[in-house]
Every structure is written in C-alpha cells, then in structure tokens.
Design a protein around this motif. Structure first.
Motif, PDB file in Angstrom:
ATOM      1  N   LEU A   1       0.886  -1.158   0.000  1.00 28.67           N
ATOM      2  CA  LEU A   1       0.000   0.000   0.000  1.00 28.67           C
ATOM      3  C   LEU A   1       0.926   1.210   0.000  1.00 28.67           C
ATOM      4  CD1 LEU A   1      -2.920   0.948   0.035  1.00 28.67           C
ATOM      5  CD2 LEU A   1      -2.812   0.982   2.524  1.00 28.67           C
ATOM      6  N   ASN A   2       1.166   1.723  -1.188  1.00 35.51           N
ATOM      7  CA  ASN A   2       2.212   2.714  -1.423  1.00 35.51           C
ATOM      8  C   ASN A   2       1.704   4.145  -1.213  1.00 35.51           C
ATOM      9  OD1 ASN A   2       4.787   3.524  -2.064  1.00 35.51           O
ATOM     10  ND2 ASN A   2       4.475   3.393  -4.274  1.00 35.51           N
ATOM     11  N   THR A   3       1.118   4.372  -0.053  1.00 40.05           N
ATOM     12  CA  THR A   3       0.552   5.678   0.284  1.00 40.05           C
ATOM     13  C   THR A   3       1.624   6.762   0.220  1.00 40.05           C
ATOM     14  OG1 THR A   3      -0.998   4.567   1.758  1.00 40.05           O
ATOM     15  CG2 THR A   3      -0.752   6.958   2.029  1.00 40.05           C
ATOM     16  N   LEU A   4       1.329   7.817  -0.515  1.00 37.82           N
ATOM     17  CA  LEU A   4       2.255   8.950  -0.683  1.00 37.82           C
ATOM     18  C   LEU A   4       3.642   8.488  -1.135  1.00 37.82           C
ATOM     19  CD1 LEU A   4       1.335  11.095   2.463  1.00 37.82           C
ATOM     20  CD2 LEU A   4       0.508  11.377   0.119  1.00 37.82           C
ATOM     21  N   ASN A   5       3.672   7.447  -1.973  1.00 39.79           N
ATOM     22  CA  ASN A   5       4.913   6.898  -2.524  1.00 39.79           C
ATOM     23  C   ASN A   5       5.881   6.411  -1.447  1.00 39.79           C
ATOM     24  OD1 ASN A   5       4.204   7.316  -5.265  1.00 39.79           O
ATOM     25  ND2 ASN A   5       4.640   9.488  -4.981  1.00 39.79           N
ATOM     26  N   TYR A   6       5.345   5.935  -0.337  1.00 37.59           N
ATOM     27  CA  TYR A   6       6.160   5.490   0.783  1.00 37.59           C
ATOM     28  C   TYR A   6       7.212   4.459   0.363  1.00 37.59           C
ATOM     29  CZ  TYR A   6       7.407   3.771   5.410  1.00 37.59           C
ATOM     30  OH  TYR A   6       8.104   3.425   6.536  1.00 37.59           O
ATOM     31  N   TYR A   7       6.852   3.566  -0.532  1.00 36.89           N
ATOM     32  CA  TYR A   7       7.733   2.462  -0.907  1.00 36.89           C
ATOM     33  C   TYR A   7       8.514   2.700  -2.202  1.00 36.89           C
ATOM     34  CZ  TYR A   7       5.976  -0.548   2.800  1.00 36.89           C
ATOM     35  OH  TYR A   7       5.671  -1.093   4.022  1.00 36.89           O
ATOM     36  N   GLU A   8       8.478   3.895  -2.758  1.00 33.74           N
ATOM     37  CA  GLU A   8       9.134   4.134  -4.053  1.00 33.74           C
ATOM     38  C   GLU A   8      10.622   3.810  -4.031  1.00 33.74           C
ATOM     39  OE1 GLU A   8       7.880   4.647  -7.166  1.00 33.74           O
ATOM     40  OE2 GLU A   8       6.042   4.224  -6.063  1.00 33.74           O
ATOM     41  N   LEU A   9      11.345   4.263  -3.012  1.00 39.80           N
ATOM     42  CA  LEU A   9      12.785   3.989  -2.964  1.00 39.80           C
ATOM     43  C   LEU A   9      13.065   2.503  -2.775  1.00 39.80           C
ATOM     44  CD1 LEU A   9      14.056   7.043  -0.904  1.00 39.80           C
ATOM     45  CD2 LEU A   9      14.238   6.666  -3.372  1.00 39.80           C
ATOM     46  N   LEU A  10      12.241   1.822  -2.010  1.00 43.93           N
ATOM     47  CA  LEU A  10      12.407   0.384  -1.845  1.00 43.93           C
ATOM     48  C   LEU A  10      12.171  -0.336  -3.173  1.00 43.93           C
ATOM     49  CD1 LEU A  10      12.869  -2.115  -0.063  1.00 43.93           C
ATOM     50  CD2 LEU A  10      10.397  -2.101   0.386  1.00 43.93           C
ATOM     51  N   LEU A  11      11.149   0.071  -3.901  1.00 44.04           N
ATOM     52  CA  LEU A  11      10.874  -0.544  -5.198  1.00 44.04           C
ATOM     53  C   LEU A  11      12.033  -0.316  -6.171  1.00 44.04           C
ATOM     54  CD1 LEU A  11       7.096   0.349  -5.513  1.00 44.04           C
ATOM     55  CD2 LEU A  11       8.076  -1.948  -5.239  1.00 44.04           C
ATOM     56  N   GLN A  12      12.603   0.879  -6.156  1.00 41.03           N
ATOM     57  CA  GLN A  12      13.774   1.153  -6.997  1.00 41.03           C
ATOM     58  C   GLN A  12      14.935   0.240  -6.618  1.00 41.03           C
ATOM     59  OE1 GLN A  12      14.825   5.335  -7.051  1.00 41.03           O
ATOM     60  NE2 GLN A  12      12.689   5.935  -7.313  1.00 41.03           N
ATOM     61  N   PHE A  13      15.160   0.087  -5.321  1.00 34.41           N
ATOM     62  CA  PHE A  13      16.233  -0.782  -4.865  1.00 34.41           C
ATOM     63  C   PHE A  13      15.980  -2.230  -5.274  1.00 34.41           C
ATOM     64  CE2 PHE A  13      17.833  -3.846  -1.786  1.00 34.41           C
ATOM     65  CZ  PHE A  13      19.180  -3.677  -1.971  1.00 34.41           C
ATOM     66  N   LEU A  14      14.753  -2.711  -5.085  1.00 35.22           N
ATOM     67  CA  LEU A  14      14.446  -4.095  -5.458  1.00 35.22           C
ATOM     68  C   LEU A  14      14.637  -4.327  -6.954  1.00 35.22           C
ATOM     69  CD1 LEU A  14      11.383  -4.797  -3.159  1.00 35.22           C
ATOM     70  CD2 LEU A  14      13.707  -5.704  -2.927  1.00 35.22           C
ATOM     71  N   ASN A  15      14.259  -3.352  -7.776  1.00 35.34           N
ATOM     72  CA  ASN A  15      14.516  -3.472  -9.215  1.00 35.34           C
ATOM     73  C   ASN A  15      16.004  -3.525  -9.488  1.00 35.34           C
ATOM     74  OD1 ASN A  15      11.860  -3.617 -10.153  1.00 35.34           O
ATOM     75  ND2 ASN A  15      11.644  -1.406 -10.132  1.00 35.34           N
ATOM     76  N   HIS A  16      16.778  -2.713  -8.768  1.00 37.83           N
ATOM     77  CA  HIS A  16      18.233  -2.716  -8.913  1.00 37.83           C
ATOM     78  C   HIS A  16      18.811  -4.067  -8.462  1.00 37.83           C
ATOM     79  CE1 HIS A  16      22.418  -1.506  -8.517  1.00 37.83           C
ATOM     80  NE2 HIS A  16      22.374  -1.933  -7.261  1.00 37.83           N
ATOM     81  N   ALA A  17      18.343  -4.587  -7.337  1.00 39.80           N
ATOM     82  CA  ALA A  17      18.864  -5.836  -6.782  1.00 39.80           C
ATOM     83  C   ALA A  17      18.510  -7.031  -7.648  1.00 39.80           C
ATOM     84  CB  ALA A  17      18.316  -6.047  -5.355  1.00 39.80           C
ATOM     85  N   ASP A  18      17.472  -6.924  -8.447  1.00 37.86           N
ATOM     86  CA  ASP A  18      17.009  -8.033  -9.288  1.00 37.86           C
ATOM     87  C   ASP A  18      17.795  -8.130 -10.590  1.00 37.86           C
ATOM     88  OD1 ASP A  18      15.277 -10.219  -9.721  1.00 37.86           O
ATOM     89  OD2 ASP A  18      14.027  -8.975 -11.034  1.00 37.86           O
ATOM     90  N   GLN A  19      18.647  -7.164 -10.899  1.00 40.66           N
ATOM     91  CA  GLN A  19      19.372  -7.148 -12.181  1.00 40.66           C
ATOM     92  C   GLN A  19      20.467  -8.176 -12.230  1.00 40.66           C
ATOM     93  OE1 GLN A  19      20.502  -3.131 -13.127  1.00 40.66           O
ATOM     94  NE2 GLN A  19      18.466  -2.378 -12.715  1.00 40.66           N
TER      95      GLN A  19
END
Length: 151
Positions: free
Chosen positions: A133-151
């Motif tokens: 539940l990404n209220t006010l983009n709370y998880y945006e940086l985590l999502l960016q990191f997870l995309n980075h970690a998945d490469q």
C-alpha cells in the motif's frame, strides 16, 4: 481470497494519510468478506486497522508473541488471537493463516515481515500474492532498490 495478512507499524506515525489509507483498506476487506490477519497489537496503525475492521463488522485474527502480550499490547476485542512464543513464530503463523499479504507504511518490523514472505515466494515455499500500500509513494525507494537488486 479469504484472508489477508496486513504488515504495518505499532506506531501511527506523523502522516495522517497513512492512517486514512489503512482505514480505507480495512473497509474494503470487510466489504469483500476477507479476514484480516495481523500482529495482534492494540496500538499504532496495527490497532487502528484492527479496531476499524471490527467496527465495520469484519473478522480480525491477531498473532501476538508473549513478549508483546506481557506489555499489555494485545488487542482485547479480536475475533481470534493466536498466542505465540516469539516474533519468528508470529511470522510463521501469520503466513500459514493468510492467502496473501499487504504491507502498509511501517518501520523495520514491517520490512522484516515483508522480506520474509518475499523470500518464501522466491524460494518456492509458497506462492501467495504480496502487495504494497504505497501511500504517498512510501515504498518508491524500496521498489527502486528491489529493481536494482534483481538485475
């Protein structure tokens, strides 16, 4: 889906929108007749979402470790409560009881719970939906990191 585990904080935080979105989620779960599974506390966002779901006529199951129950943090009005030995057992029971998971804004404990179920899905121990539940983009940086970690 009959039950959803909610991961969220034992503190309400200073951003009112986090609480508002949690209460809206509780209403939607009740409307869909989905049981809310959570950490069993009466305080913070955990207490807020559980109390609201109950007030709306929903079913709420708490899973609380002895250490938190001893501090009188257990919610007294739940549909059912599972008392467990420790935080590790709490995560295991919540996972077993739930058909899916939603992480709300929270702290280290919320992230611990989220990463536990992500890892279980990744290694094939389970295959359950996980949402943020990404209220006010709370998880945006985590999502960016997870995309980075998945490469």
């Amino acid at each position: 889906m009959q039950s959803v585990c909610i991961f969220c904080g034992a503190r309400s935080g200073s951003v009112p929108q986090y609480r508002e979105s949690a209460l809206t989620l509780a209403e939607e779960l009740v409307r869909r007749d989905i049981t809310l599974i959570y950490g069993g506390s009466s305080i913070g966002l955990m207490g807020d979402i559980a109390s609201h779901a109950l007030a709306e006529g929903g079913k709420v199951i708490g899973v609380i470790p002895d250490v938190l129950a001893e501090k009188n943090f257990a919610h007294p009005e739940l549909t059912d409560t599972h008392w467990v030995k420790d935080m590790s057992a709490r995560k295991s029971v919540m996972t077993d009881l739930s058909d899916g998971f939603i992480a709300l804004p929270g702290g280290v404990g919320t992230l611990d719970e989220l990463f536990e179920v992500l890892a279980l899905n990744q290694v094939g121990s389970q295959n359950k939906p996980i949402a943020l539940l990404n209220t006010l983009n709370y998880y945006e940086l985590l999502l960016q990191f997870l995309n980075h970690a998945d490469q």
